[in-house]
Design a protein around this motif. Sequence first.
Motif, PDB file in Angstrom:
ATOM      1  N   ALA A  49       0.825  -1.207   0.000  1.00 20.02           N
ATOM      2  CA  ALA A  49       0.000   0.000   0.000  1.00 20.02           C
ATOM      3  C   ALA A  49       0.860   1.258   0.000  1.00 20.02           C
ATOM      4  O   ALA A  49       0.526   2.243  -0.662  1.00 20.02           O
ATOM      5  N   GLY A  50       1.972   1.236   0.745  1.00 18.39           N
ATOM      6  CA  GLY A  50       2.856   2.395   0.753  1.00 18.39           C
ATOM      7  C   GLY A  50       3.439   2.684  -0.623  1.00 18.39           C
ATOM      8  O   GLY A  50       3.476   3.841  -1.068  1.00 18.39           O
ATOM      9  N   THR A  56       0.710   6.517  -6.988  1.00 16.94           N
ATOM     10  CA  THR A  56      -0.557   7.036  -7.497  1.00 16.94           C
ATOM     11  C   THR A  56      -0.928   8.388  -6.917  1.00 16.94           C
ATOM     12  O   THR A  56      -1.902   8.990  -7.370  1.00 16.94           O
ATOM     13  N   SER A  57      -0.164   8.866  -5.934  1.00 17.50           N
ATOM     14  CA  SER A  57      -0.508  10.130  -5.296  1.00 17.50           C
ATOM     15  C   SER A  57       0.679  11.076  -5.167  1.00 17.50           C
ATOM     16  O   SER A  57       0.625  12.217  -5.625  1.00 17.50           O
ATOM     17  N   VAL A  58       1.753  10.593  -4.532  1.00 14.03           N
ATOM     18  CA  VAL A  58       2.882  11.480  -4.239  1.00 14.03           C
ATOM     19  C   VAL A  58       3.564  11.959  -5.525  1.00 14.03           C
ATOM     20  O   VAL A  58       3.788  13.162  -5.712  1.00 14.03           O
ATOM     21  N   PHE A  59       3.888  11.036  -6.409  1.00 13.94           N
ATOM     22  CA  PHE A  59       4.583  11.423  -7.642  1.00 13.94           C
ATOM     23  C   PHE A  59       3.723  12.285  -8.564  1.00 13.94           C
ATOM     24  O   PHE A  59       4.219  13.265  -9.129  1.00 13.94           O
ATOM     25  N   PRO A  60       2.434  11.971  -8.751  1.00 15.57           N
ATOM     26  CA  PRO A  60       1.608  12.913  -9.520  1.00 15.57           C
ATOM     27  C   PRO A  60       1.521  14.287  -8.878  1.00 15.57           C
ATOM     28  O   PRO A  60       1.474  15.305  -9.587  1.00 15.57           O
ATOM     29  N   LEU A  61       1.518  14.330  -7.555  1.00 17.75           N
ATOM     30  CA  LEU A  61       1.452  15.615  -6.870  1.00 17.75           C
ATOM     31  C   LEU A  61       2.757  16.389  -7.027  1.00 17.75           C
ATOM     32  O   LEU A  61       2.744  17.616  -7.189  1.00 17.75           O
ATOM     33  N   SER A  65       1.858  16.031 -13.180  1.00 19.76           N
ATOM     34  CA  SER A  65       1.680  15.493 -14.527  1.00 19.76           C
ATOM     35  C   SER A  65       1.506  13.996 -14.443  1.00 19.76           C
ATOM     36  O   SER A  65       2.266  13.309 -13.741  1.00 19.76           O
ATOM     37  N   VAL A  66       0.516  13.462 -15.164  1.00 19.73           N
ATOM     38  CA  VAL A  66       0.297  12.027 -15.215  1.00 19.73           C
ATOM     39  C   VAL A  66       1.375  11.330 -16.036  1.00 19.73           C
ATOM     40  O   VAL A  66       1.926  10.311 -15.597  1.00 19.73           O
ATOM     41  N   PRO A  67       1.734  11.807 -17.240  1.00 19.93           N
ATOM     42  CA  PRO A  67       2.780  11.123 -18.012  1.00 19.93           C
ATOM     43  C   PRO A  67       4.126  11.073 -17.295  1.00 19.93           C
ATOM     44  O   PRO A  67       4.859  10.082 -17.420  1.00 19.93           O
ATOM     45  N   TYR A  68       4.481  12.119 -16.545  1.00 22.36           N
ATOM     46  CA  TYR A  68       5.756  12.112 -15.829  1.00 22.36           C
ATOM     47  C   TYR A  68       5.729  11.149 -14.640  1.00 22.36           C
ATOM     48  O   TYR A  68       6.765  10.594 -14.258  1.00 22.36           O
ATOM     49  N   ALA A  69       4.570  10.979 -14.040  1.00 21.50           N
ATOM     50  CA  ALA A  69       4.458  10.084 -12.879  1.00 21.50           C
ATOM     51  C   ALA A  69       4.261   8.632 -13.278  1.00 21.50           C
ATOM     52  O   ALA A  69       4.520   7.730 -12.473  1.00 21.50           O
ATOM     53  N   GLU A  70       3.800   8.395 -14.491  1.00 20.67           N
ATOM     54  CA  GLU A  70       3.501   7.036 -14.947  1.00 20.67           C
ATOM     55  C   GLU A  70       4.699   6.090 -14.858  1.00 20.67           C
ATOM     56  O   GLU A  70       4.542   4.927 -14.418  1.00 20.67           O
ATOM     57  N   PRO A  71       5.916   6.491 -15.242  1.00 20.80           N
ATOM     58  CA  PRO A  71       7.047   5.550 -15.180  1.00 20.80           C
ATOM     59  C   PRO A  71       7.335   5.020 -13.776  1.00 20.80           C
ATOM     60  O   PRO A  71       7.797   3.880 -13.636  1.00 20.80           O
ATOM     61  N   PHE A  72       7.082   5.824 -12.747  1.00 21.56           N
ATOM     62  CA  PHE A  72       7.320   5.352 -11.389  1.00 21.56           C
ATOM     63  C   PHE A  72       6.369   4.208 -11.035  1.00 21.56           C
ATOM     64  O   PHE A  72       6.757   3.259 -10.351  1.00 21.56           O
ATOM     65  N   LEU A  73       5.131   4.294 -11.497  1.00 23.29           N
ATOM     66  CA  LEU A  73       4.176   3.219 -11.273  1.00 23.29           C
ATOM     67  C   LEU A  73       4.601   1.952 -11.999  1.00 23.29           C
ATOM     68  O   LEU A  73       4.502   0.841 -11.460  1.00 23.29           O
ATOM     69  N   SER A 264      -4.942  14.695  -2.782  1.00 23.94           N
ATOM     70  CA  SER A 264      -4.285  15.775  -3.535  1.00 23.94           C
ATOM     71  C   SER A 264      -3.642  15.237  -4.804  1.00 23.94           C
ATOM     72  O   SER A 264      -3.782  15.825  -5.885  1.00 23.94           O
ATOM     73  N   GLY A 265      -2.921  14.121  -4.683  1.00 22.24           N
ATOM     74  CA  GLY A 265      -2.343  13.510  -5.874  1.00 22.24           C
ATOM     75  C   GLY A 265      -3.404  12.917  -6.780  1.00 22.24           C
ATOM     76  O   GLY A 265      -3.295  12.982  -8.014  1.00 22.24           O
ATOM     77  N   GLY A 266      -4.457  12.356  -6.159  1.00 27.00           N
ATOM     78  CA  GLY A 266      -5.541  11.809  -6.955  1.00 27.00           C
ATOM     79  C   GLY A 266      -6.286  12.867  -7.737  1.00 27.00           C
ATOM     80  O   GLY A 266      -6.818  12.592  -8.820  1.00 27.00           O
ATOM     81  N   TRP A 267      -6.327  14.088  -7.191  1.00 26.43           N
ATOM     82  CA  TRP A 267      -6.986  15.189  -7.899  1.00 26.43           C
ATOM     83  C   TRP A 267      -6.278  15.495  -9.214  1.00 26.43           C
ATOM     84  O   TRP A 267      -6.926  15.781 -10.224  1.00 26.43           O
ATOM     85  N   ILE A 268      -4.946  15.406  -9.202  1.00 23.44           N
ATOM     86  CA  ILE A 268      -4.173  15.638 -10.433  1.00 23.44           C
ATOM     87  C   ILE A 268      -4.554  14.599 -11.483  1.00 23.44           C
ATOM     88  O   ILE A 268      -4.757  14.923 -12.666  1.00 23.44           O
ATOM     89  N   VAL A 269      -4.653  13.349 -11.049  1.00 20.82           N
ATOM     90  CA  VAL A 269      -5.001  12.278 -11.979  1.00 20.82           C
ATOM     91  C   VAL A 269      -6.440  12.431 -12.469  1.00 20.82           C
ATOM     92  O   VAL A 269      -6.723  12.273 -13.662  1.00 20.82           O
TER      93      VAL A 269
END
Length: 292
Positions: A49-50, A56-61, A65-73, A264-269
Motif C-alpha cells: 500500500a505504501g 498514485t498520489s505522491v509522484f503525480p502531486l 503530470s500524469v505522463p511524468y508520474a507514470e514511469p514510477f508506477l 491531492s495527488g488523486g486530484w491531479i489524476v
Amino acid sequence: MALSTTVCMPYFAFGKCYRHHLHLTDTSIAKQTVTRIQRYSSYTFGFFAGLHIANTSVFPLVYRSVPYAEPFLLMAREVYQTRFSEPLLVALPVVAHIVSGIAIRLIRRSQNLRRYGGATPGMYALHRSKTSSSTSSTNSTNGSGWPTLSYTAISGYLFAPVLASHVFMNRVLPLIVEGDSSNIGLQYVAHGFASHPVVSWIAYSALITVGVGHMVWGGAKWMGISPPPGWRRTTVDKQLRKRRSRNWWTINTVALAGIALWASGGWIVAKWGATEGWLGKVYDNIYAQIPL
C-alpha cells in the motif's frame, strides 16, 4: 492462568475444572495464532500500500503530470506485480487479514459464552445486576456473546468490497478483456474519471477515506495507542481519559493528513482528462464491459 483458575472454581466440585481449563487454553492459543496472522498480514499489505500510494498520489502531486508520474508506477510493478510477489504481497495478505479478523470474532464469542454465560466481559457486572429485573428478551440480547464491533472493524468490512471492486476494475477486468494489464496505469484511471465521472468520484472517494482510516487506526491498534470501543462512556479515571482523548485526536489527525495527501495527488489524476488515440480506444473497450 489466573483467569482460567478463577473460571474453573465453580466447576471443580463437579469434576469439570480440568476440561474447562483445557478448552480455554486451546481457544486462547487459537486466538493468539489468528491475531498474529492478522497483524503480520497487515504489515505485508502495508508495504504494498505504501508503494502504491506513493506512485498514485505522491509522484503525480510532485510532478503535476500524469505522463511524468507514470514511469514510477511501472517501475514499482516490477516489485509487487510479478508472478510470485503479487500473491505474497497482495492477494494472500488480504485474504488472511479478512479471514483471521472473522475468526477472532468467532473465538472471542466462544470464550465469552463459556466464561460469562453469554455476556461480554465489559458488560458482565451490569448484566448480573440486571438479571433479576430484566425481561427474557433483554437477557437474550445482552447474552449474545458477540464482542463489541469497533469502528476499525466496521471500516475494515466496508473497505473489503471497495478494495475488491478496485482490484477488479484495474487488474482483473483488463486481463479478461485484453488478456494483459500492461497498459493499465494512471492514464487508465484518468480516462475513467473523464468518461464516468460520477461513479469514479464515488468509488475513489470511498477507497481513499475508508482505506486510509482503516489502515491508520489499525496501525494504532498494533502500536497499542488506540482507545478501546466506547472509551468515552467507560473511562472514569481523568488521566486515562485525557490520554485516550489525546490519542484519539492524534490518530484522526494522521488519518486526515493521509487522506488529504492521497486525495491531492488523486486530484491531479482525476482532472487530467481522457486519453486519445489507440490507447483511449483500448480503455473505452474495457470500460464498456461494465454498465457504468
